[in-house]
Design a protein around this motif. Structure first.
Motif, short mmCIF file in Angstrom:
data_model
loop_
_atom_site.label_atom_id
_atom_site.label_comp_id
_atom_site.label_asym_id
_atom_site.label_seq_id
_atom_site.Cartn_x
_atom_site.Cartn_y
_atom_site.Cartn_z
N SER B 218 0.82 -1.21 0.00
CA SER B 218 0.00 0.00 0.00
C SER B 218 0.86 1.27 0.00
O SER B 218 0.41 2.32 -0.43
CB SER B 218 -0.96 0.00 1.19
N LEU B 219 2.13 1.13 0.46
CA LEU B 219 3.02 2.29 0.37
C LEU B 219 3.33 2.60 -1.10
O LEU B 219 3.41 3.76 -1.50
CB LEU B 219 4.33 2.02 1.11
N GLU B 221 1.34 1.89 -3.56
CA GLU B 221 0.12 2.44 -4.15
C GLU B 221 -0.04 3.91 -3.79
O GLU B 221 -0.37 4.75 -4.63
CB GLU B 221 -1.09 1.63 -3.69
N ALA B 222 0.22 4.22 -2.52
CA ALA B 222 0.13 5.61 -2.10
C ALA B 222 1.08 6.47 -2.92
O ALA B 222 0.72 7.54 -3.40
CB ALA B 222 0.45 5.73 -0.61
N ALA B 223 2.31 5.98 -3.11
CA ALA B 223 3.29 6.74 -3.88
C ALA B 223 2.82 6.93 -5.31
O ALA B 223 3.00 7.99 -5.90
CB ALA B 223 4.63 6.00 -3.86
N GLN B 224 2.18 5.90 -5.86
CA GLN B 224 1.68 6.03 -7.23
C GLN B 224 0.60 7.09 -7.34
O GLN B 224 0.58 7.87 -8.27
CB GLN B 224 1.12 4.69 -7.71
N THR B 225 -0.30 7.13 -6.35
CA THR B 225 -1.35 8.16 -6.41
C THR B 225 -0.75 9.54 -6.18
O THR B 225 -1.38 10.54 -6.49
CB THR B 225 -2.46 7.92 -5.36
N LEU B 226 0.47 9.59 -5.65
CA LEU B 226 1.13 10.89 -5.48
C LEU B 226 2.01 11.21 -6.69
O LEU B 226 2.77 12.18 -6.67
CB LEU B 226 1.98 10.88 -4.21
#
Lengths: 306, 324
Positions: B218-219, B221-226
């Motif tokens: 999920s880290l 994924e979070a980075a991707q959405t950023l």
């Protein structure tokens, strides 16, 4: 069951509310979902349909909550919107353009905070800005402003593990907003918080939403939270995940905690209860039932709990 | 009251209070030394030999000789009937179990005694050789193994490309390559470094790739959405995200590298601490042998303690690593 209170219909809106919805629907469309389907392949190579033909629109600066029973695919939906999963068919349009893959135009807040544990609060918020190609100075300047907005200035140099759950989620929100996305996607963001922190976070979020140009799509399984926050509520049903109803919340804006007991609020809640936990129709599935029997002797000193 | 305190001492997965905790950690070293001392200094515990102090009338006994207890008493009873001088002796342990104080003395004198032959090396020179071999073997292995491991743990492509073969290769015992290494690399340090490399590298790739895979997805994924893309996902999320675990892996792997040292140093011309140990064993200076073995342990644990301490400095966000 006796009806304790005569509730109005959730479809009844007073003039101010109706007028607001008319204006809201005239705003430009931000996010549009067209015929979205998602199938999953199980390990036993059966196909499971998680989402089937989902269609809806959100308007600029609207607050939409997505609610539904477990297994209705609400997380899958938001992950597709974020670009983290690819739909089997259908389209997601943002300002009329089809989105492919994750991007900075859609910020996301996860239930599990997902802050980078090796970065301080400041550097976490700077992350997206640096990815967007801003210089360190600009990114730091911006990050400080966002951290100030969520009221965590004294924690800029703390690491995430030093913060409470609520504070972590505020950092996560600031981090997502720092990129100035068009849409903020929130996947049960307050699900892991205790009741008190949760209601505080709800008011913080309302305050952020009222002051920033942002459309929010918020997933929750908490009915009160959905009604309290949303302009409109997208109700999904499970197996397969389909849109059941798009409810216009008749509770006037701006919201305050006193409205939690207003007739419109309760009427909406009643409707959601009916949609999500429909009255059982005879055949209950055996596997989802307890087989409790009385295990207290008849002459027990407390014969009955009632 | 005693039951509650016992419960506290043996509570499942509960930390002891700081004081007993410290005392028990010290006991962990004190107990084995105590046991060793008992066997060395209490004459009726074990002591299967007799050290002759006076040979008496036994022709083949010599002063300072170690003989089996049975043999000694056999000779003694034989002589008791006649009026000849009886042999004298005191219980002793076999030569291969020196007493703690002997080892302690050897520990000191090993550094101060000149080598028996001109061409031979001082102990600290031998140790330094060993440390160099370990360092280069481990460094070269990490130089290639860590990047490969991270790639394999991050991209399925590289995982499929590297891991099946490495999985096979790691079952080949490193010492088996000794003869080959000598043939290719000569008889000096190079083949020894190669053995440590082979012993470390293949495990390292697999361990590191596993660590990289354990990073919370999920880290990413979070980075991707950023807005993070491939390269910055790798360098800004995967690498810093696994760094504390990677560091801990390296500490464990360094320990493994030490276990390959002795075998590695026997290859080609024997060298380093292994040469010292075999040489001293040949002269029956077992106190020196013990001292040398302990030196390896002390170097190992000191390195590890320093690395653990540095780790806490490097990764202040890792609370749990404090007790890794």
């Amino acid at each position: 069951m006796t009806q304790l209170l005569e509730l109005p219909s959730y479809l009844e809106q007073d003039d101010a509310v109706r007028d607001r919805f008319t204006r809201l629907k005239q705003r430009p469309v931000t996010l549009e979902v067209k015929g979205l389907c998602k199938d999953f392949e199980t390990p036993a190579s059966e196909t499971v349909t998680a989402l089937k033909d989902i269609n809806f629109k959100t308007h600029k600066r609207e607050f939409v909550c997505v609610i539904g029973p477990s297994g209705c695919g609400k997380s899958t939906l938001i992950r597709i919107l974020a670009g983290l999963e690819i739909p089997t068919s259908g389209q997601v349009l943002l300002d009329g353009k089809e989105v492919k893959g994750p991007g900075q135009d859609r910020g996301m807040v996860f239930q599990g905070y997902t802050l980078f544990p090796w970065l301080t609060v400041k550097r976490n918020v700077m992350f997206g800005l640096q990815q967007a190609g801003h210089s360190n100075e600009v990114a730091e300047e911006d990050a400080r402003q966002w951290i100030d907005l969520v009221g965590l200035t004294q924690f800029v140099d703390s690491y995430p593990h030093q913060l409470s759950g609520g504070m972590k989620q505020r950092v996560a929100i600031a981090r997502a907003l720092a990129n100035q996305p068009r849409v903020l996607l929130m996947d049960e963001p307050f699900g892991a918080l205790d009741a008190q922190t949760r209601s505080k976070m709800q008011s913080y979020l309302m305050e952020i939403w009222q002051n920033i140009d942002i459309t929010i799509l918020f997933i929750t399984h908490d009915l009160d939270e959905a009604i309290y926050l949303a302009d409109r509520i997208l109700v999904l049903k499970a197996h397969p995940g389909e849109v059941q109803e798009l409810i216009e919340v008749p509770v006037p804006q701006p919201r305050s905690p006193e409205q939690l007991l207003s007739p419109e609020f309760l009427a909406t809640k009643k409707r959601l209860e009916d949609l999500i936990h429909p009255p059982e129709e005879g055949d209950v599935i055996d596997s989802d039932k307890m087989n409790m029997v009385r295990m207290v002797p008849v002459n027990h000193e407390v014969e009955s709990v009632f | 009251m005693s039951t509650t305190s016992t419960m506290q001492w043996f509570a499942v997965r509960k930390d002891l209070r700081p004081r007993p905790r410290f005392i028990i950690s010290v006991m962990s070293f004190v107990l084995p030394i105590l046991l060793w001392s008992l066997f060395s200094y209490v004459p009726w515990l074990w002591h299967p030999k007799v050290e002759i102090s006076d040979p008496g009338a036994v022709s083949y006994f010599k002063q300072g000789m170690l003989v089996d207890k049975d043999l000694f008493y056999q000779e003694l009873t034989k002589l008791e009937d006649s009026a000849m001088a009886l042999p004298q002796g005191k219980p002793a342990n076999p030569i291969y179990l020196p007493a703690p104080h002997e080892v302690a003395v050897a520990f000191y004198t090993a550094f101060t005694t000149e080598p028996k032959r001109r061409s031979e090396k001082w102990l600290h020179e031998s140790l330094w050789d060993s440390i160099q071999v370990i360092f280069w073997g481990f460094f070269l292995s990490s130089l290639i193994g860590v990047p490969l491991g991270i790639m394999a743990g991050t991209y399925d492509f590289f995982s499929r490309l590297f891991e099946p073969f490495i999985e096979f290769f790691r079952y080949l015992p490193a010492p088996a390559f000794g003869a080959l290494a000598v043939a290719i690399l000569g008889i000096h340090h190079a083949p020894k470094i190669a053995i440590i490399f082979i012993g470390t590298f293949f495990q390292q790739v697999l361990v590191v790739s596993n660590t990289a895979r354990k990073l919370d997805p999920s880290l990413l994924e979070a980075a991707q959405t950023l807005g993070a893309k491939n390269k910055s996902l790798l360098f800004k999320v995967v690498v810093p995200g696994i760094l504390p675990d990677l560091y801990r892996d390296m500490r464990i792997l360094l320990g493994w590298a030490w276990t390959y040292l002795i075998v590695a140093e026997l290859i080609g011309t024997s060298s380093g601490i292994t040469w010292f140990i075999t040489q001293q064993a040949r002269y029956k200076n077992f106190d020196n042998v013990f001292a040398a073995i302990m030196m390896i342990g002390i170097i190992g644990i000191t390195t590890d303690l320093i690395l653990a301490w540095l780790g806490r400095r490097f990764f202040p966000w890792q609370q749990q690593s404090a007790r890794a």
